[in-house]
Design a protein around this motif. Structure first.
Motif, PDB file in Angstrom:
ATOM      1  N   SER A   1       0.863  -1.322  -0.020  1.00 16.16           N
ATOM      2  CA  SER A   1       0.070   0.108   0.040  1.00 16.16           C
ATOM      3  C   SER A   1       0.913   1.270  -0.045  1.00 16.16           C
ATOM      4  O   SER A   1       1.675   1.380   0.797  1.00 16.16           O
ATOM      5  CB  SER A   1      -0.940   0.039   1.263  1.00 16.16           C
ATOM      6  N   ARG A   2       0.497   2.165  -0.909  1.00 17.14           N
ATOM      7  CA  ARG A   2       1.281   3.284  -0.999  1.00 17.14           C
ATOM      8  C   ARG A   2       0.791   4.161   0.283  1.00 17.14           C
ATOM      9  O   ARG A   2       1.731   4.728   0.894  1.00 17.14           O
ATOM     10  CB  ARG A   2       0.754   4.324  -2.299  1.00 17.14           C
ATOM     11  N   THR A   3      -0.296   4.164   0.686  1.00 14.73           N
ATOM     12  CA  THR A   3      -0.570   4.998   1.958  1.00 14.73           C
ATOM     13  C   THR A   3      -1.862   4.149   2.569  1.00 14.73           C
ATOM     14  O   THR A   3      -2.346   3.495   2.145  1.00 14.73           O
ATOM     15  CB  THR A   3      -1.554   6.296   1.565  1.00 14.73           C
TER      16      THR A   3
ATOM     17  N   THR B   1      -5.162   3.142  16.748  1.00 11.05           N
ATOM     18  CA  THR B   1      -4.966   2.075  15.687  1.00 11.05           C
ATOM     19  C   THR B   1      -3.470   2.532  14.908  1.00 11.05           C
ATOM     20  O   THR B   1      -2.670   1.925  14.446  1.00 11.05           O
ATOM     21  CB  THR B   1      -5.948   2.028  14.793  1.00 11.05           C
ATOM     22  N   ALA B   2      -3.562   3.919  14.779  1.00  9.99           N
ATOM     23  CA  ALA B   2      -2.306   4.468  13.901  1.00  9.99           C
ATOM     24  C   ALA B   2      -0.967   4.481  14.791  1.00  9.99           C
ATOM     25  O   ALA B   2      -0.012   4.043  14.208  1.00  9.99           O
ATOM     26  CB  ALA B   2      -2.677   5.803  13.501  1.00  9.99           C
TER      27      ALA B   2
ATOM     28  N   TYR C   1     -10.834  11.734   2.174  1.00  9.85           N
ATOM     29  CA  TYR C   1     -10.472  10.606   1.188  1.00  9.85           C
ATOM     30  C   TYR C   1     -10.430  11.336  -0.264  1.00  9.85           C
ATOM     31  O   TYR C   1      -9.503  10.898  -1.100  1.00  9.85           O
ATOM     32  CB  TYR C   1     -11.567   9.688   1.431  1.00  9.85           C
ATOM     33  N   ASP C   2     -10.987  12.600  -0.505  1.00 13.01           N
ATOM     34  CA  ASP C   2     -11.005  12.924  -1.896  1.00 13.01           C
ATOM     35  C   ASP C   2      -9.865  13.556  -2.064  1.00 13.01           C
ATOM     36  O   ASP C   2      -8.957  13.360  -3.032  1.00 13.01           O
ATOM     37  CB  ASP C   2     -12.073  14.043  -1.924  1.00 13.01           C
TER      38      ASP C   2
ATOM     39  N   THR D   1       5.032   3.518   8.073  1.00 12.40           N
ATOM     40  CA  THR D   1       5.580   4.743   8.141  1.00 12.40           C
ATOM     41  C   THR D   1       4.147   5.834   8.030  1.00 12.40           C
ATOM     42  O   THR D   1       3.646   5.541   6.865  1.00 12.40           O
ATOM     43  CB  THR D   1       6.720   4.849   7.122  1.00 12.40           C
ATOM     44  N   ASP D   2       4.070   6.651   8.783  1.00 14.79           N
ATOM     45  CA  ASP D   2       3.230   7.634   8.780  1.00 14.79           C
ATOM     46  C   ASP D   2       1.858   7.313   8.157  1.00 14.79           C
ATOM     47  O   ASP D   2       1.156   7.862   7.138  1.00 14.79           O
ATOM     48  CB  ASP D   2       3.761   8.718   7.555  1.00 14.79           C
ATOM     49  N   PRO D   3       1.307   6.534   8.981  1.00 12.74           N
ATOM     50  CA  PRO D   3      -0.317   6.046   8.476  1.00 12.74           C
ATOM     51  C   PRO D   3      -1.225   7.630   8.562  1.00 12.74           C
ATOM     52  O   PRO D   3      -0.875   8.374   9.517  1.00 12.74           O
ATOM     53  CB  PRO D   3      -0.732   5.261   9.622  1.00 12.74           C
ATOM     54  N   VAL D   4      -1.963   7.974   7.951  1.00 10.49           N
ATOM     55  CA  VAL D   4      -2.986   8.673   7.717  1.00 10.49           C
ATOM     56  C   VAL D   4      -4.034   8.429   8.758  1.00 10.49           C
ATOM     57  O   VAL D   4      -5.163   7.577   8.461  1.00 10.49           O
ATOM     58  CB  VAL D   4      -3.290   9.269   6.526  1.00 10.49           C
ATOM     59  N   VAL D   5      -4.617   9.304   9.644  1.00 16.26           N
ATOM     60  CA  VAL D   5      -5.836   8.903  10.367  1.00 16.26           C
ATOM     61  C   VAL D   5      -7.229   9.753   9.962  1.00 16.26           C
ATOM     62  O   VAL D   5      -7.174  11.143   9.574  1.00 16.26           O
ATOM     63  CB  VAL D   5      -5.392   9.587  11.793  1.00 16.26           C
ATOM     64  N   ILE D   6      -7.878   8.969   9.531  1.00 13.14           N
ATOM     65  CA  ILE D   6      -9.343   9.507   9.162  1.00 13.14           C
ATOM     66  C   ILE D   6     -10.298   8.729   9.833  1.00 13.14           C
ATOM     67  O   ILE D   6     -10.765   7.621   9.596  1.00 13.14           O
ATOM     68  CB  ILE D   6      -9.676   9.357   7.512  1.00 13.14           C
ATOM     69  N   PRO D   7     -10.971   9.319  11.072  1.00 10.78           N
ATOM     70  CA  PRO D   7     -11.885   8.692  11.997  1.00 10.78           C
ATOM     71  C   PRO D   7     -13.071   8.288  11.023  1.00 10.78           C
ATOM     72  O   PRO D   7     -13.573   9.185  10.072  1.00 10.78           O
ATOM     73  CB  PRO D   7     -12.345   9.526  12.741  1.00 10.78           C
ATOM     74  N   ASN D   8     -13.794   7.301  10.998  1.00  8.41           N
ATOM     75  CA  ASN D   8     -14.998   6.717  10.659  1.00  8.41           C
ATOM     76  C   ASN D   8     -16.005   7.779  10.733  1.00  8.41           C
ATOM     77  O   ASN D   8     -15.932   8.399  11.785  1.00  8.41           O
ATOM     78  CB  ASN D   8     -15.211   5.278  11.048  1.00  8.41           C
ATOM     79  N   ALA D   9     -17.013   7.847   9.999  1.00  7.66           N
ATOM     80  CA  ALA D   9     -18.098   8.539  10.128  1.00  7.66           C
ATOM     81  C   ALA D   9     -19.225   7.690   9.869  1.00  7.66           C
ATOM     82  O   ALA D   9     -19.330   6.552   9.043  1.00  7.66           O
ATOM     83  CB  ALA D   9     -18.005   9.945   9.401  1.00  7.66           C
ATOM     84  N   VAL D  10     -20.540   8.393  10.331  1.00  9.91           N
ATOM     85  CA  VAL D  10     -21.894   7.550   9.840  1.00  9.91           C
ATOM     86  C   VAL D  10     -22.481   8.303   8.732  1.00  9.91           C
ATOM     87  O   VAL D  10     -22.671   9.706   8.783  1.00  9.91           O
ATOM     88  CB  VAL D  10     -22.786   7.717  11.175  1.00  9.91           C
TER      89      VAL D  10
END
Length: 349
Positions: free
Chosen positions: A121-123, A131-132, A336-337, A141-150
């Motif tokens: 995986s690139r990212t 989790t990160a 994500y976009d 290395t450098d995981p990006v954090v984007i919390p889940n949403a509903v």
């Protein structure tokens, strides 16, 4: 693409992607969410779940390659580790950028997961801060954090009607556990807590899995079979949330459980184990965390809310406010976009 948090996230992103100029397809093992997306015009492809076996990976890779040839994606977003391995093998000849959304694994599996993700995986997107941190410690290395949403879903049937279908009166306290019947979710702990609870209350278990026969026997042995309903896999969770009084989750580990966020969105307080993404999801209010594998503490937390409407109402309001602040689906989609467009632009460069 049936019951589950990652599945709900995939379905929500696929539906909302058009607002951001995405043309999305979903490759999965099938299920009611995939069928619903297909009915909306989203292209869907059947890829058998690999389940960590070499033969399964080969079958899944063959199907994924066919999906890639048909849809010709500019970028692939894989959910979890085995999907990342299959997707990497499928897109390798085409040099399509691959990103992974990592929803979490058991503590003992982080090092193995990290070894695969570093090669595929690139990212890597982590769905929670904790989790990160675990991924970094394991070598990602450098995981990006984007919390889940509903993503918004409205109940289709009113509270009393849902309760009537399940033989529950309007004033009976109801706890809902929306979770697959698998070892991670520790329904045995929940059933032991329910046996300690006593009182006139009903527990709904929404989900299915290999542990169902064992759990049904345990409920009978504990003397709570008449107060526990096994509802099986459900596609009406918003209706069940509207009919329940609170949600309970006794997992050994979680990433960022969408079931908790859905409960907060519905104004239902949560009783859940104090693990990683659960802790983050409830940090702004809306629930009570309890130690892992502690039926006594779980029973006490359930007792404090199930029979106290005022306490439930206060936590429900706090939870709604918290999820609006920290888990906005529009913010998730913008994040994500940007990530996907950067990946595509970098590949072209």
């Amino acid at each position: 693409m049936g019951t589950g948090g990652a599945e709900a996230l995939v379905a929500g992103m696929a539906r909302a992607g058009g607002e951001f100029g995405w043309h999305s397809a979903v490759a999965s093992g099938g299920g009611h969410r995939a069928e619903a997306l297909r009915a909306l015009g989203v292209p869907t492809f059947t890829v058998p779940v690999a389940r960590r076996k070499a033969t399964g990976v080969l079958r899944a890779t063959t199907a994924a390659k066919a999906a890639v040839r048909s849809f010709r994606p500019e970028v692939v977003l894989a959910h979890n580790v085995s999907a990342s391995l299959v997707a990497r093998l499928a897109v390798l000849p085409r040099r399509v950028p691959l990103l992974t959304v990592f929803h979490g694994v058991a503590d003992a599996d982080y090092e193995g997961a990290a070894r695969i993700l570093r090669r595929t995986s690139r990212t890597v997107v982590a769905v929670a801060d904790a989790t990160a941190e675990r991924l970094r410690a394991a070598g990602v290395t450098d995981p990006v954090v984007i919390p889940n949403a509903v993503f918004p879903q409205r109940e289709r049937v009113d509270r009393d009607a849902v309760r009537a279908v399940h033989g529950v009166g309007p004033d009976v306290p109801v706890a809902l556990c929306p979770a697959r019947l698998v070892p991670q979710k520790r329904h045995d702990v929940l059933l032991e807590a329910w046996a300690r609870l006593g009182g006139d209350a009903v527990l709904w278990l929404a989900g299915d899995g290999p542990l169902r026969p064992d759990l049904a026997h345990l409920a009978a042995d504990l003397g709570v079979a008449d107060r526990v309903a096994f509802l099986g896999n459900r596609c009406d969770v918003p209706d069940l949330l509207a009919a329940a009084d609170l949600t309970v989750l006794t997992s050994d580990w979680e990433g960022m459980p969408v079931a908790v966020l859905e409960s907060l969105t519905a104004g239902r307080p949560v009783v859940a184990t104090d693990v990683d993404g659960v802790r983050q999801a409830l940090a702004g209010g809306g629930g009570v965390v309890v130690p892992r594998r502690d039926p006594a503490a779980t029973a006490e937390a359930l007792r404090s809310l199930l029979f106290d409407e005022r306490a439930r109402s206060a936590l429900g309001q706090a939870g709604r406010a918290s999820v609006r602040r920290a888990h906005d689906p529009a913010l998730l989609m913008r994040s994500y976009d940007e990530l996907l467009r950067t990946a595509v632009g970098g590949e072209r460069a």
